[in-house]
Design a protein around this motif. Structure first.
Motif: not given
Ligand code: AHR
Length: 852
Positions: A238-264
């Motif tokens: 694994l080669t890492v370049r600690p100085g090379e960075k880019k901005a990414i979304s801070d909201k990458l993981i969320g949830i999808f809620f649907e009333d399916i399979s008696y979820a609600a």
């Protein structure tokens, strides 16, 4: 031609597949004419093509497109396809859908490779049989079809998007011609067309790419014993370049809620009474009625005159016979040893006063009881508490067979509605709240956003079932229940207010998704026999529908002093704005002409009034290269002023995820952002397991690397109740007493808890045959300075990972899981690293907390 076609074609295809530019073979092929045959092998097989080889035999090429009309199962059929090649070389196709629908299918393709999503123009006749199409001198198209003994005529615009009203026609029967050829020993009817050799090569090459893609997507970790039988240990760098960075979304993981399979209802929504409002009906499920889930020794009388609310017209009339409710697979407290809040609405009909016993009963034994008196005229709400805290009761209340019994004690008729029983303790102590244990497991994911209320439930089963947010707010008895597209009932007790409140309670952004003026493309036919999108909300009603969506934003964010919608929010207990930032329009719709007209109108209306709201559009139910994906993206890119982000969906095999690691690498960085709103990896087991969880982890590493273009993701579906599955796999399974997380849940949690807003460049180098199974991603949280390294070892052997550009001090902590591909449960463990290289056990996901 001296070389045999098959060899020549294979050579040309191979050259094309490896070359980004047109090959010499293609260029030369432009002057050679070839024949292709277009046909439909059977009504469910879609449109196919074959070509005539130099030996004079027809060879199958593959499926060009499939019918997308109406319900799965009953529809999606293609009869008598007919095509024309326009003078500019593009293609138009029409076909019959069934023998009772007032529309036919109309499809357009520039090259027989990509297809625009289909349209189903509405005709005045009840059926549209054997349509045929010709190009006119002015470049428009003449379509004829039969309906009964009649023939009808329709004109279609050059772009095949606008269709005139049908009129009678006297066209001769001879217009219905066609060709027949033998393919693989079977005779088929269809049409023969001339194409150039270059076009044929492109078509063959496209199908070859699809085939190869299919082969790669068939890779399964379950087959690793054979695939990696010679692999004893794996090493990579694994080669890492600690100085090379880019901005990414801070909201990458969320949830999808649907009333399916008696979820609600029956799930996250903590109400314990099923059919509390006596509004169940056969629209929900064939065998259901207003008395479903209720029992009595006498038939239960249901009335509708002078109801509690016009939105909730049915109620029960009781006299002296007790009635019981069975709840959702029994009334059972997921958190034993607490009190229950009981309430109901009563209107005395022919008595001034009535006494009641409200009981929790198990096998005839009363476990808790409370007394009530109802009196006076008109509908009134009564409340009491059932206390089950006595140790004797607590022990007994764990079974599945508790019922709520209402015992009317004196003679006299009374009307009863909205019978409700909640655990007194709900998540965050909310009234009309959520089941604590289930909500907590969701909260533990630390989702950055919550998408709701669906899924297919948002756009609904037909125009009448589109989810209207305003039917789900206000007093519970005023809310408008409806059938659920997943074949049960929506009480709307968990409505927009409760969704927004839940988001606030768990620190997630709300992402409501509303229909784009069309119902689900898989909808059944309406009363006129028109299925699928059913033509969408009539254009005359669209301004009102746009207004309804704007009102939702006003309700969420407005000032109660000046806005009546915001005042509703304040009256419900939330005077402060909810701070809504995102609105989703559409859910994996077919991007038809009907859709685009309405979608554009809604997105424009939102942006005009609320330019800061981030509008998330949709690009259909599948990934590239599906017709909806291509057209949806095309539309979004042309309308960047009104669409900020689009919602991609794909449920795919584990092999697809493992072999499409560059999926987002070439996305246009200036285009609208991506919300990967629904995805999950699956195997034939149709359950989350270590294989699916690692494949999803691999995908999420690639998503993090592309976190500048992918803004959000949510696994789907989130919840499924035991014995009520509409869909598999799901992230969390539960019963009345249990909540079971899955390996995929752990992947989501690890990526969410250890998320960042900067991507640090890194690269794994390994031998080619194992390289796609070793994936890493490093992110940094700019607020805390902490960096997290995620590593997936999806191989059956231990991995030694040399680090280059990064040194991990001994004792660096990590969290993760390992298992065998088929394991459906994992335990996430924590540990610390020894000095030196990283070693990861077979089939492992680990996140290393590198500190700052
Ligand atoms: O997640 C389950 C279903 O999958 C959603 O309702 C729909 O959007 C998709 O087809």
């Amino acid at each position: 031609m001296s070389i045999k076609t098959t060899t020549w074609t294979a050579f040309a295809i191979a050259a094309m597949l490896t070359s980004p530019v047109r090959t010499q073979a293609q260029e030369e092929g432009d002057n050679i004419s070839r024949e292709i045959f277009i046909y439909c092998p059977d009504d469910r097989a879609g449109l196919h093509a074959a070509y005539l080889d130099f030996e004079g035999n027809w060879q199958e090429i593959g499926q060009l497109c499939a019918s997308d009309y109406g319900q799965w199962g009953a529809e999606k059929r293609m009869y008598h396809p007919n095509m024309v090649r326009a003078s500019d070389g593009t293609w138009r196709a029409v076909w019959q859908l069934n023998d009772h629908t007032p529309c036919f299918a109309a499809a357009y393709s520039p090259d027989l490779i990509t297809w625009r999503p289909q349209d189903y123009p509405r005709m005045t006749t009840k059926n549209c049989l054997r349509p045929i199409v010709f190009e006119g001198d002015d470049g428009t198209f003449d379509i004829f079809y039969a309906s009964g003994d009649e023939k009808r005529y329709v004109n279609a615009s050059k772009d095949f998007r606008t269709f005139t009203e049908d009129t009678p026609s006297t066209i001769s029967d001879l217009a219905w011609g066609g060709d027949t050829v033998l393919i693989g020993g079977k005779r088929h009817g269809g049409q023969i067309f001339d194409v150039t050799q270059g076009e044929l090569i492109s078509l063959l090459a496209h199908h070859e790419i699809l085939r190869r893609d299919g082969d790669m997507s068939a890779e399964r970790m379950g087959d690793d014993t054979e695939r990696y039988k010679d692999l004893k240990k794996a090493t990579a760098t694994l080669t890492v370049r600690p100085g090379e960075k880019k901005a990414i979304s801070d909201k990458l993981i969320g949830i999808f809620f649907e009333d399916i399979s008696y979820a609600a209802d029956g799930g996250l929504y903590a109400e314990l009474i099923q059919n509390r409002d006596f509004e169940y009906s056969s629209r929900d499920r064939k065998e259901w009625s207003a008395t479903t889930a209720w029992q009595s020794s006498q038939p239960i009388q249901i009335e509708t005159s002078d109801p509690l609310s016009a939105n909730n017209p049915h109620y029960a009339v009781l006299e002296s016979e007790p009635i019981s409710n069975e709840g959702w697979d029994g009334i059972i407290d997921s958190d034993p040893g607490q009190c229950f809040a009981f309430s109901f609405f009563v209107r005395n009909i022919d008595c001034a006063k009535k006494k009641w016993l409200v009981q929790l009963v198990k096998n005839g034994e009363v476990l808790a009881q409370s007394k009530l008196t109802t009196q006076g005229a008109g509908w009134k709400k009564y409340e009491t508490v059932l206390d089950t805290r006595l140790p004797k009761q607590r022990a007994k209340i764990t079974g599945q067979d508790c019922v709520l019994r209402l015992v009317p004690l004196k003679k006299g008729k009374v009307a009863v509605d909205m019978v409700s029983l909640f655990p007194q303790e709900t998540f965050h102590g909310r009234k009309n709240g959520l089941r604590k244990d289930l909500a907590q497991v969701i909260a533990d994911l630390q989702p950055k956003f919550v998408r709701f209320p669906g899924g297919c439930m948002s756009h609904g089963q037909g125009l009448d079932n589109i989810y209207h947010w305003n039917h789900t707010v206000g007093p519970l008895e005023e809310r408008k229940p409806d059938f659920n597209i997943w074949n049960y009932h929506q009480t709307r007790g968990l409505g927009f207010y409760e969704y927004f409140q839940f988001c606030e309670d768990i620190g997630a952004e709300p992402l409501p998704v509303l229909a784009a003026g069309v119902p689900c493309q898989n909808s059944a036919a309406d009363k006129d026999g028109y299925g699928g999108q059913q033509g969408g909300i009539p254009m005359a009603d669209m301004p009102a529908y746009c207004e309804e969506i704007l009102n939702m934003i006003e309700w969420a964010n407005g000032d109660p002093a000046t806005s009546r919608w915001a005042k509703m929010r304040a009256d419900a207990g939330h005077p402060a704005p909810f701070g809504l930032k995102y609105v989703g329009i559409g859910n994996e719709d077919i991007i038809s002409t009907v859709f685009e007209e309405r979608y554009g109108m809604i997105c424009k209306a939102i942006k005009e009034k609320y330019p800061d709201i981030i509008v998330c559009g949709t690009v259909g139910p599948f990934h590239n290269p599906s017709a909806d994906y291509i057209e949806g993206w095309d539309y979004a890119k042309k309308h960047r002023d009104i669409i900020d982000m689009v919602d991609e969906h794909y449920y795919e095999s584990t092999g697809w995820f493992i072999n499409h690691q560059d999926y987002y690498d070439d996305y246009d960085r200036t285009a609208p952002k991506v919300y990967l709103g629904e995805y999950a990896a699956s195997t034939s087991a149709k359950r989350s397991n270590v294989e699916t969880a690692l494949s999803e982890a691999i995908h999420l590493c690639n998503v993090e690397r592309n976190g500048d273009v992918v803004a959000m993701t949510s696994y789907a579906p989130l919840l499924a109740k035991d014995k009520h599955h509409n869909w598999n796999p799901d992230l969390i399974y539960f019963s009345n007493t249990e909540v079971r997380t899955t390996p995929s849940y752990e992947t989501q949690r690890l990526f969410s808890v250890y998320s960042g807003d900067r991507y640090v460049t890194s690269q794994v180098t390994a031998d080619e045959w194992i390289g796609h199974r070793i994936v890493a991603s490093m992110v940094e949280d700019s607020k805390t300075g902490r960096r997290y390294l995620k590593v997936v070892n999806a191989l059956p052997v231990e991995l030694t990972l040399h680090l280059d550009g990064l040194s991990l001090p001994q004792g660096t902590s990590y969290e993760g899981f390992s298992g065998q591909p088929g394991d459906q449960q994992v335990t996430c463990g924590k540990g610390t690293t020894p000095e030196g290289d990283l070693t990861l056990p077979p089939y492992t996901l680990r996140v290393y907390d590198l500190g700052n």
